[in-house]
Design a protein around this motif. Structure first.
Motif, short mmCIF file in Angstrom:
data_model
loop_
_atom_site.label_atom_id
_atom_site.label_comp_id
_atom_site.label_asym_id
_atom_site.label_seq_id
_atom_site.Cartn_x
_atom_site.Cartn_y
_atom_site.Cartn_z
N PHE A 96 5.40 -3.63 -4.68
CA PHE A 96 4.70 -2.95 -5.76
C PHE A 96 5.56 -2.99 -7.01
O PHE A 96 6.73 -2.61 -6.97
N ALA A 97 4.99 -3.46 -8.11
CA ALA A 97 5.70 -3.44 -9.39
C ALA A 97 5.03 -2.35 -10.23
O ALA A 97 3.86 -2.46 -10.58
N MET A 98 5.78 -1.29 -10.52
CA MET A 98 5.23 -0.17 -11.27
C MET A 98 5.54 -0.37 -12.75
O MET A 98 6.64 -0.78 -13.12
N ASP A 99 4.55 -0.06 -13.59
CA ASP A 99 4.71 -0.26 -15.03
C ASP A 99 4.15 0.96 -15.74
O ASP A 99 3.17 1.55 -15.31
N GLY A 100 4.78 1.37 -16.82
CA GLY A 100 4.30 2.51 -17.58
C GLY A 100 5.04 3.78 -17.21
O GLY A 100 6.05 3.76 -16.52
N LYS A 118 -5.47 4.64 -1.58
CA LYS A 118 -6.15 3.39 -1.94
C LYS A 118 -6.02 2.37 -0.80
O LYS A 118 -6.96 1.64 -0.50
N MET A 119 -4.85 2.32 -0.18
CA MET A 119 -4.64 1.40 0.92
C MET A 119 -5.53 1.75 2.11
O MET A 119 -6.09 0.87 2.76
N CYS A 120 -5.69 3.03 2.36
CA CYS A 120 -6.56 3.47 3.45
C CYS A 120 -8.03 3.19 3.12
O CYS A 120 -8.81 2.85 4.00
N ALA A 121 -8.39 3.31 1.85
CA ALA A 121 -9.77 3.08 1.43
C ALA A 121 -10.18 1.63 1.68
O ALA A 121 -11.35 1.35 1.97
N ILE A 122 -9.24 0.70 1.58
CA ILE A 122 -9.58 -0.70 1.85
C ILE A 122 -9.21 -1.08 3.29
O ILE A 122 -9.14 -2.24 3.64
N LYS A 123 -8.95 -0.04 4.08
CA LYS A 123 -8.66 -0.19 5.52
C LYS A 123 -7.43 -1.06 5.80
O LYS A 123 -7.38 -1.81 6.76
N LEU A 124 -6.43 -0.94 4.94
CA LEU A 124 -5.17 -1.63 5.14
C LEU A 124 -4.27 -0.72 5.96
O LEU A 124 -3.89 0.36 5.52
N ARG A 125 -3.95 -1.16 7.18
CA ARG A 125 -3.11 -0.32 8.04
C ARG A 125 -1.72 -0.21 7.44
O ARG A 125 -1.07 -1.20 7.16
N THR A 126 -1.27 1.02 7.24
CA THR A 126 0.03 1.24 6.61
C THR A 126 1.06 1.80 7.59
O THR A 126 2.16 2.12 7.19
N LEU A 127 0.70 1.90 8.84
CA LEU A 127 1.63 2.50 9.79
C LEU A 127 2.88 1.65 9.97
O LEU A 127 3.98 2.17 10.11
N TRP A 128 2.73 0.33 9.94
CA TRP A 128 3.89 -0.53 10.18
C TRP A 128 4.04 -1.54 9.06
O TRP A 128 3.96 -2.75 9.24
N LEU A 129 4.23 -1.02 7.85
CA LEU A 129 4.46 -1.86 6.68
C LEU A 129 5.65 -1.32 5.92
O LEU A 129 5.88 -0.12 5.88
N LEU A 130 6.40 -2.21 5.33
CA LEU A 130 7.50 -1.82 4.46
C LEU A 130 6.98 -1.89 3.04
O LEU A 130 6.49 -2.93 2.60
N LEU A 131 7.04 -0.77 2.31
CA LEU A 131 6.58 -0.73 0.92
C LEU A 131 7.81 -0.77 0.04
O LEU A 131 8.66 0.09 0.12
N LYS A 132 7.89 -1.78 -0.83
CA LYS A 132 9.04 -1.93 -1.72
C LYS A 132 8.56 -1.83 -3.16
O LYS A 132 7.65 -2.53 -3.57
N PHE A 133 9.18 -0.92 -3.92
CA PHE A 133 8.76 -0.65 -5.28
C PHE A 133 9.79 -1.17 -6.27
O PHE A 133 10.99 -1.05 -6.05
N PHE A 134 9.31 -1.73 -7.37
CA PHE A 134 10.17 -2.25 -8.43
C PHE A 134 9.78 -1.62 -9.75
O PHE A 134 8.69 -1.29 -10.00
#
Length: 134
Positions: A96-100, A118-134
């Motif tokens: 994820f690239a955050m801006d603003g 939002k991820m749940c709304a599109i049914k993207l399973r987030t239980l086993w994901l690494l989220l990296k923010f920039f």
């Protein structure tokens, strides 16, 4: 950094955790960096791109400092302490690239909860994901 850190640690009465970037190079530089942070009086040091294992539910908060963190059970922790090793399955990464700027009344927690919803709304399973923010 170490000289400035020493001024900070001497000026406050709470423990200070230092940001050691990535240790500044090879193994010898990492060792020198850590010794310098200890000498300066830091209570802890965070090194980016490192792995942190913990048995506490707050372990994942070290991700805010650029570390891969994950919780493990007490049996796994004992194995790590005894052998210095642990087999880990590394999850896929979403970048994820955050801006603003966020409004003053919002916190980082509000941002991550919005992203997760939002991820749940599109049914993207987030239980086993690494989220990296920039």
């Amino acid at each position: 950094m170490v000289d400035q850190g020493q001024l900070i640690t001497q000026a406050v009465s709470i423990p200070v955790i230092g940001d050691g970037d990535n240790g500044y190079g090879n193994a010898m530089n990492v060792k020198r960096t850590i010794k310098g942070f200890i000498k300066a009086g830091f209570a802890g040091i965070i090194l980016e791109d490192q792995v942190l294992l913990g048995t506490d539910s707050h372990t994942c908060t070290a991700g805010a400092f650029g570390q891969f963190t994950t919780g493990i059970g007490i049996t796994d922790a004992g194995f790590v302490l005894g052998t210095g090793k642990l087999l880990l399955k590394v999850p896929p990464t979403l970048r994820f690239a955050m801006d603003g700027e966020m409004a003053d009344y919002l916190l980082a927690k509000d941002l991550i909860l919005q992203i997760k919803s939002k991820m749940c709304a599109i049914k993207l399973r987030t239980l086993w994901l690494l989220l990296k923010f920039f």
